[in-house]
Design a protein around this motif. Structure first.
Motif, mmCIF file in Angstrom:
data_model
loop_
_atom_site.group_PDB
_atom_site.id
_atom_site.type_symbol
_atom_site.label_atom_id
_atom_site.label_comp_id
_atom_site.label_asym_id
_atom_site.label_seq_id
_atom_site.Cartn_x
_atom_site.Cartn_y
_atom_site.Cartn_z
ATOM 1 N N ILE A 14 0.835 -1.201 0.000
ATOM 2 C CA ILE A 14 0.000 0.000 0.000
ATOM 3 C C ILE A 14 0.871 1.253 0.000
ATOM 4 O O ILE A 14 0.618 2.211 -0.744
ATOM 5 N N ILE A 15 1.928 1.241 0.823
ATOM 6 C CA ILE A 15 2.829 2.397 0.874
ATOM 7 C C ILE A 15 3.496 2.620 -0.479
ATOM 8 O O ILE A 15 3.560 3.746 -0.988
ATOM 9 N N ALA A 16 4.006 1.523 -1.072
ATOM 10 C CA ALA A 16 4.650 1.642 -2.383
ATOM 11 C C ALA A 16 3.662 2.135 -3.430
ATOM 12 O O ALA A 16 4.002 2.959 -4.294
ATOM 13 N N THR A 17 2.432 1.644 -3.348
ATOM 14 C CA THR A 17 1.407 2.040 -4.318
ATOM 15 C C THR A 17 1.099 3.524 -4.226
ATOM 16 O O THR A 17 1.113 4.244 -5.238
ATOM 17 N N ILE A 18 0.823 4.005 -3.018
ATOM 18 C CA ILE A 18 0.400 5.400 -2.883
ATOM 19 C C ILE A 18 1.549 6.366 -3.139
ATOM 20 O O ILE A 18 1.345 7.430 -3.737
ATOM 21 N N VAL A 19 2.760 6.000 -2.716
ATOM 22 C CA VAL A 19 3.902 6.885 -2.968
ATOM 23 C C VAL A 19 4.184 6.958 -4.464
ATOM 24 O O VAL A 19 4.415 8.045 -5.022
ATOM 25 N N GLY A 20 4.140 5.803 -5.131
ATOM 26 C CA GLY A 20 4.369 5.795 -6.575
ATOM 27 C C GLY A 20 3.311 6.588 -7.324
ATOM 28 O O GLY A 20 3.630 7.361 -8.243
ATOM 29 N N LEU A 21 2.049 6.422 -6.929
ATOM 30 C CA LEU A 21 0.971 7.168 -7.589
ATOM 31 C C LEU A 21 1.080 8.665 -7.321
ATOM 32 O O LEU A 21 0.762 9.487 -8.194
ATOM 33 N N ALA A 22 1.525 9.027 -6.120
ATOM 34 C CA ALA A 22 1.685 10.447 -5.804
ATOM 35 C C ALA A 22 2.838 11.055 -6.595
ATOM 36 O O ALA A 22 2.750 12.201 -7.057
ATOM 37 N N ILE A 23 3.921 10.300 -6.743
ATOM 38 C CA ILE A 23 5.046 10.794 -7.545
ATOM 39 C C ILE A 23 4.603 11.049 -8.979
ATOM 40 O O ILE A 23 5.027 12.024 -9.615
ATOM 41 N N ARG A 24 3.724 10.194 -9.470
ATOM 42 C CA ARG A 24 3.178 10.368 -10.822
ATOM 43 C C ARG A 24 2.056 11.408 -10.867
ATOM 44 O O ARG A 24 1.488 11.656 -11.933
ATOM 45 N N SER A 25 1.719 12.003 -9.726
ATOM 46 C CA SER A 25 0.642 13.005 -9.621
ATOM 47 C C SER A 25 -0.724 12.426 -9.977
ATOM 48 O O SER A 25 -1.624 13.149 -10.425
ATOM 49 N N ILE A 26 -0.896 11.125 -9.750
ATOM 50 C CA ILE A 26 -2.185 10.482 -9.999
ATOM 51 C C ILE A 26 -3.095 10.635 -8.786
ATOM 52 O O ILE A 26 -4.316 10.735 -8.917
ATOM 53 N N ILE A 27 -2.505 10.647 -7.588
ATOM 54 C CA ILE A 27 -3.256 10.917 -6.360
ATOM 55 C C ILE A 27 -2.567 12.063 -5.626
ATOM 56 O O ILE A 27 -1.366 12.298 -5.823
ATOM 57 N N PRO A 28 -3.293 12.794 -4.771
ATOM 58 C CA PRO A 28 -2.678 13.916 -4.047
ATOM 59 C C PRO A 28 -1.794 13.431 -2.895
ATOM 60 O O PRO A 28 -2.041 12.379 -2.301
ATOM 61 N N TRP A 29 -0.805 14.234 -2.561
ATOM 62 C CA TRP A 29 0.112 13.868 -1.483
ATOM 63 C C TRP A 29 -0.571 13.873 -0.120
ATOM 64 O O TRP A 29 -0.169 13.145 0.782
ATOM 65 N N TRP A 30 -1.626 14.682 0.042
ATOM 66 C CA TRP A 30 -2.288 14.697 1.348
ATOM 67 C C TRP A 30 -2.946 13.354 1.655
ATOM 68 O O TRP A 30 -3.068 12.961 2.817
ATOM 69 N N LEU A 31 -3.357 12.629 0.613
ATOM 70 C CA LEU A 31 -3.915 11.297 0.834
ATOM 71 C C LEU A 31 -2.820 10.338 1.302
ATOM 72 O O LEU A 31 -3.056 9.478 2.160
ATOM 73 N N VAL A 32 -1.634 10.502 0.748
ATOM 74 C CA VAL A 32 -0.492 9.694 1.190
ATOM 75 C C VAL A 32 -0.221 9.944 2.670
ATOM 76 O O VAL A 32 -0.031 9.009 3.456
ATOM 77 N N VAL A 33 -0.218 11.217 3.057
ATOM 78 C CA VAL A 33 0.030 11.576 4.457
ATOM 79 C C VAL A 33 -1.051 10.991 5.360
ATOM 80 O O VAL A 33 -0.764 10.466 6.445
ATOM 81 N N LEU A 34 -2.300 11.044 4.914
ATOM 82 C CA LEU A 34 -3.414 10.528 5.713
ATOM 83 C C LEU A 34 -3.272 9.026 5.955
ATOM 84 O O LEU A 34 -3.479 8.545 7.080
ATOM 85 N N LEU A 35 -2.904 8.288 4.931
ATOM 86 C CA LEU A 35 -2.760 6.839 5.076
ATOM 87 C C LEU A 35 -1.503 6.473 5.864
ATOM 88 O O LEU A 35 -1.518 5.543 6.676
ATOM 89 N N LEU A 36 -0.424 7.210 5.644
ATOM 90 C CA LEU A 36 0.798 6.929 6.398
ATOM 91 C C LEU A 36 0.635 7.292 7.871
ATOM 92 O O LEU A 36 1.220 6.637 8.744
#
Length: 214
Positions: free
Chosen positions: A104-126
């Motif tokens: 999940i961490i690899a997925t969301i970080v990779g998607l955020a780097i690609r700007s597919i999902i926002p970084w705030w969602l990454v922070v919320l899940l982490l």
């Protein structure tokens, strides 16, 4: 602490409810088995993480999607096999959620780097992961095992492992990309809410475990 219990025959039995007996029962219930099929599937899922990241960051989105699909299948299969053939192990209880979280961490970080999902969602899940891991010292201090994964936690993981691949497909030029994006985000929002809900249940469970041995 000793508790007296009267059986049907009228005899009195003494049950040991001390903290040592509780720990002993918990530790003996689940064996330390390493070489099992469920553990191998969890390990395979871990090994797929760098492959997924390379595919995603190299813009091979469809291939990255299929790696996530295979990962989701192995996540379902290892639990199914463990329960069906009584292959549950304490190693598996550690390895399976570790693989889930790292994926999940690899997925969301990779998607955020690609700007597919926002970084705030990454922070919320982490932040949820940090919240859960913060109970680790208390478990070790009381020599308690990691609690079993709650159903809501499994449901949250399922929503996320279904949602994020669909969101990834939504970023492609495929004909059904828009539909995949809508459905994917629906799963992601439900998964995020359940993820935090499961985290709070986990905290309550740990508190009760500590109270039982204190």
């Amino acid at each position: 602490m000793l508790k007296r219990r009267t059986g049907r025959s009228g005899s009195t039995a003494v049950t040991d409810l001390s903290s040592h007996s509780i720990r002993g029962v918990v530790e003996q219930e689940i064996p330390w088995r390493v070489w099992t099929v469920p553990n191998a599937l969890s390990l395979l899922r871990l090994l797929g993480i760098p492959l997924y990241l390379w595919l995603l960051l190299s813009h091979h989105d469809v291939w990255a999607f299929w790696v996530l699909v295979v990962s989701s299948f192995t996540d379902w299969a290892d639990g199914k096999i463990a329960r069906r053939y009584n292959l549950t192990s304490r190693v598996g209880q550690l390895l399976d959620p570790l693989a889930d979280r790292l994926y999940i961490i690899a997925t969301i970080v990779g998607l955020a780097i690609r700007s597919i999902i926002p970084w705030w969602l990454v922070v919320l899940l982490l932040a949820r992961e940090v919240f859960v891991f913060s109970f680790g010292p208390s478990l070790r201090a009381h020599r308690l095992p990691i609690p079993a994964v709650h159903f809501s936690g499994k449901a949250a993981t399922l929503c996320l492992v279904v949602g994020f691949p669909l969101v990834l497909l939504g970023a492609t030029d495929l004909p059904f990309a828009t539909l995949a994006n809508w459905v994917g985000w629906g799963f992601v929002w439900w998964g995020t809410a359940l993820y935090w809900f499961a985290g709070f249940l986990y905290a309550i469970q740990i508190r009760r475990m500590i109270a039982a041995v204190s």
